[in-house]
Design a protein around this motif. Sequence first.
Motif, PDB file in Angstrom:
ATOM      1  N   THR A 152       0.854  -1.191   0.000  1.00 39.79           N
ATOM      2  CA  THR A 152       0.000   0.000   0.000  1.00 39.79           C
ATOM      3  C   THR A 152       0.889   1.240   0.000  1.00 39.79           C
ATOM      4  N   ALA A 153       0.590   2.195  -0.870  1.00 37.40           N
ATOM      5  CA  ALA A 153       1.419   3.405  -0.962  1.00 37.40           C
ATOM      6  C   ALA A 153       0.600   4.612  -0.532  1.00 37.40           C
ATOM      7  N   ARG A 154       0.892   5.127   0.667  1.00 37.19           N
ATOM      8  CA  ARG A 154       0.073   6.208   1.248  1.00 37.19           C
ATOM      9  C   ARG A 154       0.726   7.572   1.122  1.00 37.19           C
ATOM     10  N   ARG A 155       1.903   7.623   0.507  1.00 44.04           N
ATOM     11  CA  ARG A 155       2.588   8.917   0.416  1.00 44.04           C
ATOM     12  C   ARG A 155       2.347   9.574  -0.943  1.00 44.04           C
ATOM     13  N   ALA A 156       3.109  10.660  -1.188  1.00 47.49           N
ATOM     14  CA  ALA A 156       2.904  11.432  -2.414  1.00 47.49           C
ATOM     15  C   ALA A 156       3.213  10.585  -3.648  1.00 47.49           C
ATOM     16  N   TYR A 157       2.483  10.822  -4.721  1.00 44.04           N
ATOM     17  CA  TYR A 157       2.774  10.209  -6.011  1.00 44.04           C
ATOM     18  C   TYR A 157       3.447  11.273  -6.892  1.00 44.04           C
ATOM     19  N   ASP A 158       3.878  10.831  -8.113  1.00 44.43           N
ATOM     20  CA  ASP A 158       4.711  11.755  -8.901  1.00 44.43           C
ATOM     21  C   ASP A 158       3.943  12.587  -9.930  1.00 44.43           C
ATOM     22  N   ALA A 275      -2.936  11.570  -9.510  1.00 41.75           N
ATOM     23  CA  ALA A 275      -3.506  11.973 -10.800  1.00 41.75           C
ATOM     24  C   ALA A 275      -4.529  10.955 -11.317  1.00 41.75           C
ATOM     25  N   THR A 276      -4.802   9.912 -10.518  1.00 44.38           N
ATOM     26  CA  THR A 276      -5.843   8.955 -10.911  1.00 44.38           C
ATOM     27  C   THR A 276      -6.564   8.454  -9.658  1.00 44.38           C
ATOM     28  N   VAL A 277      -7.878   8.452  -9.724  1.00 49.63           N
ATOM     29  CA  VAL A 277      -8.663   7.757  -8.695  1.00 49.63           C
ATOM     30  C   VAL A 277      -9.483   6.682  -9.402  1.00 49.63           C
ATOM     31  N   ALA A 278      -9.836   5.654  -8.636  1.00 48.69           N
ATOM     32  CA  ALA A 278     -10.589   4.544  -9.246  1.00 48.69           C
ATOM     33  C   ALA A 278     -11.562   3.997  -8.219  1.00 48.69           C
ATOM     34  N   HIS A 312      -3.727   3.006  -3.049  1.00 46.77           N
ATOM     35  CA  HIS A 312      -4.050   3.418  -1.682  1.00 46.77           C
ATOM     36  C   HIS A 312      -5.561   3.388  -1.521  1.00 46.77           C
ATOM     37  N   PRO A 313      -6.106   2.368  -0.801  1.00 47.94           N
ATOM     38  CA  PRO A 313      -7.561   2.324  -0.650  1.00 47.94           C
ATOM     39  C   PRO A 313      -8.057   3.410   0.290  1.00 47.94           C
ATOM     40  N   PHE A 314      -9.269   3.893   0.021  1.00 48.77           N
ATOM     41  CA  PHE A 314      -9.931   4.876   0.885  1.00 48.77           C
ATOM     42  C   PHE A 314     -11.167   4.214   1.499  1.00 48.77           C
ATOM     43  N   GLY A 315     -10.922   3.334   2.452  1.00 44.55           N
ATOM     44  CA  GLY A 315     -12.012   2.539   3.032  1.00 44.55           C
ATOM     45  C   GLY A 315     -13.079   3.378   3.715  1.00 44.55           C
ATOM     46  N   SER A 316     -12.664   4.468   4.392  1.00 40.05           N
ATOM     47  CA  SER A 316     -13.654   5.221   5.186  1.00 40.05           C
ATOM     48  C   SER A 316     -14.769   5.774   4.320  1.00 40.05           C
ATOM     49  N   VAL A 317     -14.422   6.204   3.110  1.00 40.13           N
ATOM     50  CA  VAL A 317     -15.452   6.805   2.246  1.00 40.13           C
ATOM     51  C   VAL A 317     -16.516   5.754   1.891  1.00 40.13           C
ATOM     52  N   VAL A 318     -16.101   4.502   1.802  1.00 41.48           N
ATOM     53  CA  VAL A 318     -17.061   3.453   1.455  1.00 41.48           C
ATOM     54  C   VAL A 318     -17.911   3.072   2.669  1.00 41.48           C
ATOM     55  N   THR A 319     -17.269   2.994   3.838  1.00 36.16           N
ATOM     56  CA  THR A 319     -17.997   2.481   5.010  1.00 36.16           C
ATOM     57  C   THR A 319     -18.807   3.568   5.727  1.00 36.16           C
ATOM     58  N   ASN A 320     -18.456   4.821   5.549  1.00 29.68           N
ATOM     59  CA  ASN A 320     -19.217   5.910   6.172  1.00 29.68           C
ATOM     60  C   ASN A 320     -20.415   6.238   5.259  1.00 29.68           C
ATOM     61  N   MET A 344     -10.214   4.227  -4.354  1.00 28.60           N
ATOM     62  CA  MET A 344      -8.763   4.252  -4.122  1.00 28.60           C
ATOM     63  C   MET A 344      -8.109   5.316  -4.998  1.00 28.60           C
ATOM     64  N   ARG A 345      -6.894   5.684  -4.624  1.00 32.52           N
ATOM     65  CA  ARG A 345      -6.082   6.487  -5.543  1.00 32.52           C
ATOM     66  C   ARG A 345      -4.981   5.588  -6.059  1.00 32.52           C
ATOM     67  N   LEU A 346      -4.535   5.856  -7.279  1.00 32.48           N
ATOM     68  CA  LEU A 346      -3.525   5.039  -7.940  1.00 32.48           C
ATOM     69  C   LEU A 346      -2.444   5.962  -8.480  1.00 32.48           C
ATOM     70  N   GLY A 347      -1.224   5.469  -8.538  1.00 33.81           N
ATOM     71  CA  GLY A 347      -0.183   6.298  -9.138  1.00 33.81           C
ATOM     72  C   GLY A 347       1.207   5.717  -9.013  1.00 33.81           C
ATOM     73  N   TYR A 348       2.163   6.526  -9.425  1.00 33.12           N
ATOM     74  CA  TYR A 348       3.568   6.120  -9.429  1.00 33.12           C
ATOM     75  C   TYR A 348       4.306   6.922  -8.362  1.00 33.12           C
ATOM     76  N   GLY A 349       5.334   6.311  -7.793  1.00 32.93           N
ATOM     77  CA  GLY A 349       6.092   7.041  -6.780  1.00 32.93           C
ATOM     78  C   GLY A 349       7.197   6.185  -6.213  1.00 32.93           C
ATOM     79  N   PRO A 350       7.854   6.703  -5.160  1.00 32.87           N
ATOM     80  CA  PRO A 350       8.948   5.927  -4.555  1.00 32.87           C
ATOM     81  C   PRO A 350       8.419   4.666  -3.869  1.00 32.87           C
TER      82      PRO A 350
END
Length: 367
Positions: A152-158, A275-278, A312-320, A344-350
């Motif tokens: 899981t990648a929770r930090r900044a993407y590029d 730059a992408t959500v899904a 990076h899943p965004f579980g709270s938005v689904v369960t709230n 979720m958000r998707l992307g490239y990064g470290p």
Amino acid sequence: MERRTFLWQAALGLGALSLGRVQAAAAWKPTRAAQARWAELLDYARWAPSPHNIQPWKLRVVSDTEAELYYDPARLLPYTDPTSAFTIIGLGIFIESLRVAAAPLGLGLDVRPAEALRLDYAATAPTWFARLRLRPGADPAPDRELLKERRTARRAYDGRPVAAAVQQEMATLATAYGHQLSLSSDPALIDFVLDLNCQTLFADLDDAGTRRELSTWIRTTDEQAAHLADGLWSRCMGFPGWLMHNFFFHSERFRAGWKRAVLGRAYRHSMRGTATVAWLQGPFATPADWLRAGALLQRLWLDLSRHGVYLHPFGSVVTNPAAHQQFLTRAGAGPAAPPLWLLMRLGYGPVPPRSFRLTVNDLLMPS
Ligand SMILES: Cc1cc2nc3c(=O)[nH]c(=O)nc-3n(C[C@H](O)[C@H](O)[C@H](O)COP(=O)(O)O)c2cc1C
């Protein structure tokens, strides 16, 4: 074959499993070779993702081809996952991971889940969940090394949106499972999703029950994270451990509006470059649906890893419920749309830090 069993197997796309043979095999103590084979598979599958890294699974080896999957009632989320849907997604991911791990050995996996598949939150000992059987003939699967690379990648993407060809491949995979994957690189929608996730997280953590349950899964020092080998390690969350600790155990210190605003901005900033959500929609009413959703999620996650894309899943938005409805309205989903079960958000990064896992020995039950 009993009709209900058949329905389970049909729902999961699985083959037949002879219960009589399992029981006969259970009378035998598994050989060292049998233990070694399942340990090899488990060493890959233990890297499966689960909500808050709870790792609820345990395995009892029956023979070199058969094992029983249990869940550990001390590793469940009765308050924040009351239907157990998201924990069962995790178990589906784990089963799919075993399948992927078995493929290079030329073996496929058949699964017979328990009849009453809702998790028993009153259980006090590991509870049986499914029988697993290896059979000759691998199921189609990606490279099993991806199981260890995925994270899981929770930090900044590029800032790059997910490549169009990858988006297309992922959407096709979801369709093959009877689900719909929608992707968007619209900056306005991305801003909306990131803001909504941030607000929902704060709203959820204002609830004492949520805070209490989550606080048992946060790991705020490196020593604690390595020792317990589970939960949400502050380094993976991208937050200083002391801040996470205070947020959960001294939440009263964070009530002031200005503190919330500062923290919210920092959290929101940590996701810059997205730059992408899904989002995934599809059958999500029964435990069989949740298991299948888990299998799909793991397949998507592994394929994204193969393409160097993080998730990076965004579980709270689904369960709230309020956030869920706000998102559906913004995304233009009508009342007839299939249920939304992941955003979720998707992307490239470290490369993100790797979260800890229980060992193979921790997960193997005495046979
Ligand atoms: C069904 C499911 C829901 C998840 N929801 C969230 C989430 O809302 N926020 C988050 O940061 N991570 C979420 N995760 C990721 C897990 O926390 C993560 O998989 C776990 O901590 C192990 O870390 P790893 O994926 O890096 O191996 C979710 C994972 C699963 C399987």
